[in-house]
Write a protein that holds these residues in place. Structure first.
Motif, PDB file in Angstrom:
ATOM      1  N   PHE A  29       0.889  -1.164   0.000  1.00 34.02           N
ATOM      2  CA  PHE A  29       0.000   0.000   0.000  1.00 34.02           C
ATOM      3  C   PHE A  29       0.929   1.215   0.000  1.00 34.02           C
ATOM      4  O   PHE A  29       1.640   1.441   0.967  1.00 34.02           O
ATOM      5  N   PRO A  64       0.863   4.996  -0.275  1.00 35.44           N
ATOM      6  CA  PRO A  64       0.342   6.357  -0.364  1.00 35.44           C
ATOM      7  C   PRO A  64       1.451   7.407  -0.432  1.00 35.44           C
ATOM      8  O   PRO A  64       2.556   7.178   0.055  1.00 35.44           O
ATOM      9  N   PHE A  96      -7.318  -1.954 -10.913  1.00 32.82           N
ATOM     10  CA  PHE A  96      -8.728  -2.142 -10.549  1.00 32.82           C
ATOM     11  C   PHE A  96      -9.402  -0.782 -10.536  1.00 32.82           C
ATOM     12  O   PHE A  96      -8.727   0.259 -10.498  1.00 32.82           O
ATOM     13  N   SER A 154      -8.323   0.416  -0.873  1.00 36.92           N
ATOM     14  CA  SER A 154      -7.011  -0.069  -1.298  1.00 36.92           C
ATOM     15  C   SER A 154      -6.273  -0.779  -0.154  1.00 36.92           C
ATOM     16  O   SER A 154      -5.609  -1.798  -0.363  1.00 36.92           O
ATOM     17  N   GLY A 209     -11.584   5.909  -0.184  1.00 40.72           N
ATOM     18  CA  GLY A 209     -10.998   5.225  -1.342  1.00 40.72           C
ATOM     19  C   GLY A 209      -9.719   4.501  -0.958  1.00 40.72           C
ATOM     20  O   GLY A 209      -9.465   3.370  -1.388  1.00 40.72           O
ATOM     21  N   HIS A 210      -8.913   5.170  -0.131  1.00 43.83           N
ATOM     22  CA  HIS A 210      -7.695   4.511   0.342  1.00 43.83           C
ATOM     23  C   HIS A 210      -8.043   3.308   1.223  1.00 43.83           C
ATOM     24  O   HIS A 210      -7.335   2.306   1.211  1.00 43.83           O
ATOM     25  N   ILE A 254      -0.713  -3.613  -7.188  1.00 45.71           N
ATOM     26  CA  ILE A 254      -2.119  -3.347  -7.500  1.00 45.71           C
ATOM     27  C   ILE A 254      -2.391  -1.850  -7.435  1.00 45.71           C
ATOM     28  O   ILE A 254      -2.105  -1.210  -6.416  1.00 45.71           O
ATOM     29  N   CYS A 255      -2.915  -1.296  -8.516  1.00 48.33           N
ATOM     30  CA  CYS A 255      -3.154   0.147  -8.546  1.00 48.33           C
ATOM     31  C   CYS A 255      -4.477   0.436  -9.250  1.00 48.33           C
ATOM     32  O   CYS A 255      -5.123  -0.474  -9.772  1.00 48.33           O
ATOM     33  N   THR A 256      -4.855   1.699  -9.263  1.00 50.17           N
ATOM     34  CA  THR A 256      -6.136   2.056  -9.870  1.00 50.17           C
ATOM     35  C   THR A 256      -5.987   2.210 -11.389  1.00 50.17           C
ATOM     36  O   THR A 256      -4.886   2.361 -11.911  1.00 50.17           O
ATOM     37  N   HIS A 272      -8.538   8.716   2.707  1.00 49.79           N
ATOM     38  CA  HIS A 272      -9.997   8.747   2.635  1.00 49.79           C
ATOM     39  C   HIS A 272     -10.557   7.352   2.380  1.00 49.79           C
ATOM     40  O   HIS A 272      -9.805   6.370   2.296  1.00 49.79           O
ATOM     41  N   THR A 289     -13.480  11.891  -3.379  1.00 55.02           N
ATOM     42  CA  THR A 289     -12.302  11.158  -2.917  1.00 55.02           C
ATOM     43  C   THR A 289     -11.098  11.648  -3.701  1.00 55.02           C
ATOM     44  O   THR A 289     -10.615  10.968  -4.601  1.00 55.02           O
ATOM     45  N   SER A 290     -10.677  12.829  -3.368  1.00 54.66           N
ATOM     46  CA  SER A 290      -9.439  13.376  -3.912  1.00 54.66           C
ATOM     47  C   SER A 290      -8.818  14.159  -2.772  1.00 54.66           C
ATOM     48  O   SER A 290      -9.458  15.043  -2.205  1.00 54.66           O
ATOM     49  N   LYS A 291      -7.592  13.789  -2.436  1.00 56.12           N
ATOM     50  CA  LYS A 291      -6.932  14.474  -1.319  1.00 56.12           C
ATOM     51  C   LYS A 291      -6.859  15.971  -1.556  1.00 56.12           C
ATOM     52  O   LYS A 291      -7.030  16.764  -0.637  1.00 56.12           O
ATOM     53  N   ARG A 312     -11.163   2.436  -9.206  1.00 57.77           N
ATOM     54  CA  ARG A 312     -11.140   3.172  -7.946  1.00 57.77           C
ATOM     55  C   ARG A 312     -12.543   3.254  -7.373  1.00 57.77           C
ATOM     56  O   ARG A 312     -13.533   3.078  -8.092  1.00 57.77           O
ATOM     57  N   LEU A 313     -12.629   3.522  -6.104  1.00 53.33           N
ATOM     58  CA  LEU A 313     -13.932   3.674  -5.468  1.00 53.33           C
ATOM     59  C   LEU A 313     -14.499   5.061  -5.736  1.00 53.33           C
ATOM     60  O   LEU A 313     -13.835   6.074  -5.508  1.00 53.33           O
TER      61      LEU A 313
HETATM   62  P1  ATP Z   1      -5.711  11.301  -4.286  1.00 53.57           P
HETATM   63  O1  ATP Z   1      -6.066  11.598  -5.700  1.00 53.57           O
HETATM   64  O2  ATP Z   1      -6.844  11.356  -3.339  1.00 53.57           O
HETATM   65  O3  ATP Z   1      -4.504  12.043  -3.801  1.00 53.57           O
HETATM   66  P2  ATP Z   1      -3.980   9.218  -4.853  1.00 53.57           P
HETATM   67  O4  ATP Z   1      -4.235   8.018  -5.663  1.00 53.57           O
HETATM   68  O5  ATP Z   1      -3.160  10.260  -5.474  1.00 53.57           O
HETATM   69  O6  ATP Z   1      -5.334   9.774  -4.322  1.00 53.57           O
HETATM   70  P3  ATP Z   1      -2.090   7.993  -3.151  1.00 53.57           P
HETATM   71  O7  ATP Z   1      -1.606   8.441  -1.838  1.00 53.57           O
HETATM   72  O8  ATP Z   1      -1.135   7.999  -4.280  1.00 53.57           O
HETATM   73  O9  ATP Z   1      -3.344   8.871  -3.464  1.00 53.57           O
HETATM   74  O10 ATP Z   1      -2.834   6.589  -3.044  1.00 53.57           O
HETATM   75  C1  ATP Z   1      -2.356   5.465  -2.376  1.00 53.57           C
HETATM   76  C2  ATP Z   1      -3.077   4.259  -2.898  1.00 53.57           C
HETATM   77  O11 ATP Z   1      -4.475   4.387  -2.700  1.00 53.57           O
HETATM   78  C3  ATP Z   1      -2.849   4.095  -4.389  1.00 53.57           C
HETATM   79  O12 ATP Z   1      -2.485   2.763  -4.621  1.00 53.57           O
HETATM   80  C4  ATP Z   1      -4.173   4.442  -5.011  1.00 53.57           C
HETATM   81  O13 ATP Z   1      -4.406   3.681  -6.145  1.00 53.57           O
HETATM   82  C5  ATP Z   1      -5.170   4.094  -3.889  1.00 53.57           C
HETATM   83  N1  ATP Z   1      -6.374   4.917  -4.010  1.00 53.57           N
HETATM   84  C6  ATP Z   1      -6.466   6.255  -3.966  1.00 53.57           C
HETATM   85  N2  ATP Z   1      -7.724   6.667  -4.163  1.00 53.57           N
HETATM   86  C7  ATP Z   1      -8.465   5.539  -4.346  1.00 53.57           C
HETATM   87  C8  ATP Z   1      -9.851   5.278  -4.596  1.00 53.57           C
HETATM   88  N3  ATP Z   1     -10.747   6.262  -4.719  1.00 53.57           N
HETATM   89  N4  ATP Z   1     -10.246   3.988  -4.712  1.00 53.57           N
HETATM   90  C9  ATP Z   1      -9.364   2.994  -4.587  1.00 53.57           C
HETATM   91  N5  ATP Z   1      -8.056   3.162  -4.359  1.00 53.57           N
HETATM   92  C10 ATP Z   1      -7.594   4.418  -4.238  1.00 53.57           C
END
Ligand code: ATP
Ligand code: MG
Length: 580
Positions: free
Chosen positions: A42, A44, A278, A57, A53-54, A243-245, A51, A288-290, A280-281
């Motif tokens: 995992f 991040p 896969f 993951s 979504g994470h 595994i990634c989105t 959030h 769900t965007s940081k 994303r949620l």
């Molecule tokens: P954000 O756009 O909110 O910053 P991000 O993907 O840039 O999200 P990361 O910190 O890079 O944030 O994410 C860590 C892990 O969480 C990654 O593997 C990412 O694919 C997964 N992830 C982030 N958002 C989602 C989501 N909405 N659904 C499923 N997995 C997610």
């Protein structure tokens, strides 16, 4: 809080695991011996709070490792110096543990920082240059953009593309040594400017950026790009399934290209990790965007990252969601390869299913008005307080003893809900109106006689008389038939409490879909605070304790503000899904 050293909790294993395409891939790889055991991660970026979504993951990556006896690495993808902070690192570790997972496996800690690999990444960059797979490009960002082409036009080679490896190596070292200004040049992979996949048109690998990094300080003035760093991190950690989105699907050819080149050069060992994508949620009424969540915080639309209306893990936790409910939610939504929207009610259903047999019951009056039992002194004796009880948990989980019953007092005056009295009863109304009898739950039957009002006509007191010998649980209590039992709290022992009622933060089910301005659909009525009366068992709750307020839904004692003498509860969700 669970201990990081615990083996991962087995969470919701009570529900059968549904298979999915990732499980199928893993089972095939294990059967064919492609890998002896699995290793996921995992990863991040520590640039904000996690959030929901994470959470998906986390449950996916740690859950797969747990289910197949493998390991999941907790890795901070901290290759971008500008936006990353230690505060976020702490909060992310905390969130993962709270969700019920840990990075301790087989007696070893698996916590990693991508920035610990900066030396290796730099050596990998030099190796690519030496082998003719990378070059330093001095075009301006505009020139680079213009020569990249688009979906229909192939890109054009940079004039710097034909430099010799020696020239490029010297340039790369100058970049590293701080000879050149930020943005003056970048290191690019040398692949194919005409590739139909734009990600293969000589992607950037390193850029010059003078910024202090939270881990490596001022040691570097060049930083690797995410797309270059990530495959290397996976390979160094011997990840088997990366595994990634879905948005990274187009990056997979570069992921594979880079690892093949570094394996060829003897810098990395085969087999290379494989990337799998896969969907994303997406959750209705939620963003769900940081970055956007950070904006809600910085612009004061919410009280902070842990505002109970936020879809952050700290927000959900403060709102009263449990780790078990989030795990159950993740399990139920599963993983697919197609983007879709999950209805918010799925999350609330998971919470209800988790708390139904766990959360102690309690009575609270959210919109109180006094009910006076005018014959109390005569029947029961002046000042008498009658002890009453109800079970804390009517249906304890199988095999578990019932917790001690709740104790509370009935006296001459009790608090009832304002909506439980009508001077003139509408058709079908079964609660208090003059001439009607109801039961005070766990107490006596009362016979309504009328009410008193103030000068504005607002009801100040409801009047009733106690029907003797009808106390719940005593012989003959049922001899007087009633059509309703209402909730109440004694005036003598009820405690005033701050209760925070929440509604969805956005009025649009897809607040930011298609680039929409999500702030335009912020719900101005997403939070309301009332002064309620709660029974003593609720007032004595520990912070974070979850309850079912009878008839209203699930509530949690606020982790931050609730304290003895000042109870504060947050509404988590209603008993049934009321959203239309
Ligand atoms: P954000 O756009 O909110 O910053 P991000 O993907 O840039 O999200 P990361 O910190 O890079 O944030 O994410 C860590 C892990 O969480 C990654 O593997 C990412 O694919 C997964 N992830 C982030 N958002 C989602 C989501 N909405 N659904 C499923 N997995 C997610
Ligand atoms: Mg990211």
């Amino acid at each position: 809080m669970r201990d990081a050293n615990d083996t991962p909790a087995d969470g919701t294993s009570a529900e059968p695991k549904t298979s999915n395409f990732l499980r199928a891939i893993i089972e095939r790889d294990l059967a064919q011996g492609t890998c002896a055991s699995i290793r996921t991660r995992f990863p991040p970026e520590p640039n904000g709070y996690l959030h929901i979504g994470h959470a998906k993951s986390i449950c996916l990556n740690f859950g797969l490792a747990r289910d197949y006896g493998g390991v999941c690495h907790m890795r901070f993808d901290d290759t971008n110096p500008e936006k990353e902070e230690k505060e976020y690192v702490e909060s992310i570790l905390d969130a993962v543990q709270w969700l019920g997972f840990g990075w301790q496996a087989h007696g070893q800690s698996h916590l990693y920082y991508a920035s610990d690999y900066f030396d290796f990444m730099y050596r990998a960059a030099e190796t690519l240059v030496e082998r003719g797979h990378a070059y330093v490009d001095e075009q301006t960002p505009e020139e680079m953009r213009a020569s990249r082409g688009d979906f229909v036009t192939p890109g054009k080679d940079s004039p710097f593309r034909s430099r010799t490896p020696e020239q490029n190596l010297a340039r790369l070292r100058e970049m590293r040594d701080g000879v050149h200004a930020d943005g003056a040049m970048v290191l690019r992979a040398k692949i194919d400017m005409a590739s139909p996949n734009i990600n293969l048109r000589d992607p950037a690998l390193y850029r010059i950026r003078r910024a202090t990094h939270h881990n490596t300080g001022d040691r570097w003035c060049i930083y690797p790009m995410y797309t270059f760093a990530h495959p290397i991190e996976d390979a160094l950690e011997k990840i088997t399934h990366s595994i990634c989105t879905l948005e990274f699907e187009d990056q997979r050819p570069f992921y594979d290209w880079l690892l093949e080149r570094l394996i060829e050069a003897g810098m990395l060992q085969a087999p290379a990790p494989r990337q799998h994508e896969f969907a994303r949620l997406n959750l209705t009424y939620v963003i769900t965007s940081k970055r956007k969540l950070a904006q809600l915080v910085s612009e004061g639309h919410v009280g902070g990252w842990d505002d109970p209306r936020m879809p952050t893990i700290v927000g959900l936790r403060r709102r009263g969601y449990t780790p078990e409910a989030l795990q159950l939610f993740a399990e139920r939504i599963g993983v697919t390869k197609a983007d879709s929207w999950i209805d918010y009610s799925t999350l609330d259903t998971a919470l209800r299913d988790d708390l139904e047999h766990k959360a102690h019951r309690g009575m609270a009056v959210l919109d109180p008005v006094r009910l006076v039992l005018t014959n109390w002194d005569e029947v029961m004796g002046a000042g008498h307080l009658e002890p009453c009880t109800l079970p804390a948990l009517p249906h304890p989980p199988e095999g578990q003893p019932a917790p001690p019953a709740r104790q509370f007092l009935m006296g001459r005056e009790v608090w009832i809900e304002r909506e439980d009295f009508e001077e003139v009863a509408p058709k079908g109304y079964r609660r208090l109106f003059p001439g009607n009898k109801v039961r005070l739950k766990g107490g006596y039957v009362v016979d309504c006689t009328g009410c008193e009002k103030d000068a504005d006509g607002r009801i100040t007191r409801v009047l009733a008389s106690l029907v003797p010998d009808t106390k719940s649980g005593t012989p003959g209590a049922d001899s007087v038939k009633v059509k309703a039992a209402i909730t109440w709290v004694g005036v003598a022992d009820g405690v005033a409490a701050e209760v925070r009622l929440y509604d969805r933060l956005f009025t649009d089910p897809h607040p930011d879909a298609g680039g929409k301005d999500f702030k335009a659909s912020l719900n101005p009525h997403s939070q309301r605070t009332v002064t309620a009366y709660v029974e003593p068992s609720l007032a004595q709750a520990a912070p974070d304790a979850k309850f079912q307020f009878e008839r209203f839904g699930y509530f949690v004692a606020d982790r931050i503000d609730h304290r003895p003498g000042h109870p504060v509860f947050n509404k988590t969700t209603a008993l049934k899904d009321g959203w239309k």
